[in-house]
Design an enzyme around this catalytic site. Sequence first.
Site, PDB file in Angstrom:
ATOM      1  N   THR A  40       0.843  -1.195   0.000  1.00 36.17           N
ATOM      2  CA  THR A  40       0.000   0.000   0.000  1.00 36.17           C
ATOM      3  C   THR A  40       0.876   1.243   0.000  1.00 36.17           C
ATOM      4  OG1 THR A  40      -1.652  -1.174   1.265  1.00 36.17           O
ATOM      5  CG2 THR A  40      -1.754   1.225   1.356  1.00 36.17           C
ATOM      6  N   ARG A  42     -13.371  -8.667  -0.659  1.00 39.32           N
ATOM      7  CA  ARG A  42     -12.407  -8.574   0.452  1.00 39.32           C
ATOM      8  C   ARG A  42     -11.898  -7.138   0.587  1.00 39.32           C
ATOM      9  NH1 ARG A  42      -6.905  -6.778   1.222  1.00 39.32           N
ATOM     10  NH2 ARG A  42      -6.088  -7.856   3.026  1.00 39.32           N
ATOM     11  N   VAL A  43     -11.875  -6.633   1.808  1.00 37.45           N
ATOM     12  CA  VAL A  43     -11.353  -5.293   2.073  1.00 37.45           C
ATOM     13  C   VAL A  43     -10.276  -5.426   3.138  1.00 37.45           C
ATOM     14  CG1 VAL A  43     -11.925  -3.003   2.968  1.00 37.45           C
ATOM     15  CG2 VAL A  43     -13.528  -4.177   1.453  1.00 37.45           C
ATOM     16  N   GLY A  44      -9.156  -4.729   2.965  1.00 36.45           N
ATOM     17  CA  GLY A  44      -8.081  -4.761   3.943  1.00 36.45           C
ATOM     18  C   GLY A  44      -8.162  -3.587   4.902  1.00 36.45           C
ATOM     19  N   THR A  61       1.245  -0.838   6.299  1.00 34.35           N
ATOM     20  CA  THR A  61       1.199  -1.651   5.081  1.00 34.35           C
ATOM     21  C   THR A  61       1.577  -3.071   5.484  1.00 34.35           C
ATOM     22  OG1 THR A  61       2.212  -2.007   2.897  1.00 34.35           O
ATOM     23  CG2 THR A  61       3.499  -0.739   4.458  1.00 34.35           C
ATOM     24  N   GLY A  62       1.030  -4.020   4.759  1.00 41.07           N
ATOM     25  CA  GLY A  62       1.233  -5.419   5.127  1.00 41.07           C
ATOM     26  C   GLY A  62      -0.097  -6.129   5.087  1.00 41.07           C
ATOM     27  N   GLY A  71      -3.509  -6.824   5.765  1.00 39.36           N
ATOM     28  CA  GLY A  71      -4.564  -6.044   6.413  1.00 39.36           C
ATOM     29  C   GLY A  71      -5.293  -6.818   7.495  1.00 39.36           C
TER      30      GLY A  71
HETATM   31  C1  SD4 Z   1      -4.292  -4.839   2.408  1.00 35.54           C
HETATM   32  N1  SD4 Z   1      -2.625  -3.612   3.637  1.00 35.54           N
HETATM   33  O1  SD4 Z   1      -5.185  -4.722   1.585  1.00 35.54           O
HETATM   34  C2  SD4 Z   1      -3.084  -3.930   2.315  1.00 35.54           C
HETATM   35  C3  SD4 Z   1      -2.058  -4.556   1.428  1.00 35.54           C
HETATM   36  C4  SD4 Z   1      -0.634  -4.194   1.684  1.00 35.54           C
HETATM   37  O2  SD4 Z   1       1.569  -4.830   1.660  1.00 35.54           O
HETATM   38  O3  SD4 Z   1      -0.307  -3.180   2.205  1.00 35.54           O
HETATM   39  N2  SD4 Z   1       0.290  -5.074   1.407  1.00 35.54           N
HETATM   40  O4  SD4 Z   1      -4.310  -5.701   3.288  1.00 35.54           O
END
Ligand code: SD4
Length: 306
Positions: free
Chosen positions: A149, A177-179, A200-201, A203
């Site tokens: 993100t 799906r929503v993060g 970020t990562g 979600g």
């Molecule tokens: C999510 N946090 O949709 C986002 C994706 C992301 O590194 O940041 N990935 O879960």
Amino acid sequence: MYAIIGTWKMSFTGVSQAHEQLKQGGCAGDAVQHAVMCVEDEPSYTSVGYGGLPDHDGHVMTDAAYMDGNTLRFGAVMSAENIRNPICAARALCGRETNCLLAGRGAEQFAMQIGLPMRDMRTSEAMKQWREALQQENRKMDAYNEHDTVCVLALDENGSLIAGTSTSGLFMKEPGRVGDSPIVGSGFYADIRYGAAAATGLGEDIMRVCLSYEIVSLMRDGLSAQKACETAVQALSERKIQLGEDAGSISVIALSPKGEYGAATTLPVFPFTAGNDQGVAIYAARPVENGMEVKISSEAALADEP
Ligand code: SD4
């Protein structure tokens, strides 16, 4: 005093231009929007905006958010298709008393009503990857392989503190799906009294502990932006390990009302970009024995990183 920080090396061009705007007296809201739009518009970044990788059904579904730390108001869109710059829709929703978080069709209608450009967000390269992925059975979703993100936090000379996020979420996610990225307190938070943070990562992990709110709460309790990031990320990974899970793939950034940065990660290295009145640079955060090492780095040294 002005400062800006953005996740990943991919934010460097936008953050550098936004940094210049802040230097010329521009406002934090415009800086955040500009820096995020630069990433959204670049098709080679396959995790944000145009060129983002699709969901399981072959649709590029985007999530974005914008928060004003001086009013605590936010706007966000989730599961939105064909909005060329989701961050612009999120910003336009910020300030509303109601209906500030719109999903799917409602988000798209709103964007069209206010005249935002719409486009098919699918590139031929993204669709090629999607077709290949459909052939792979039991493919494991990895938040960092294909999806990162863009999160940007900025503080301007007038003391305005803004947070913005934008993502196309996980490649091959289930439709709907929503993060964390459009969820206030999880993917982002800003309160001018204490600071701003964004994540970020994966979600699903970030949302379990409302990670961005947690970081800002630690800043409220007196921790520096850096210490707050480290403490929150460490607590989440320790808790996951306690629960018999792996530490997870999480990276965070924070910015204090004094313009001090923070960053932490569970990855071997997390590149981010940041600028203030001293200039703008690419940094790398790396976990070390007693915490986190955060150093200015070069693009070349981070050639394999997003
Ligand atoms: C999510 N946090 O949709 C986002 C994706 C992301 O590194 O940041 N990935 O879960």
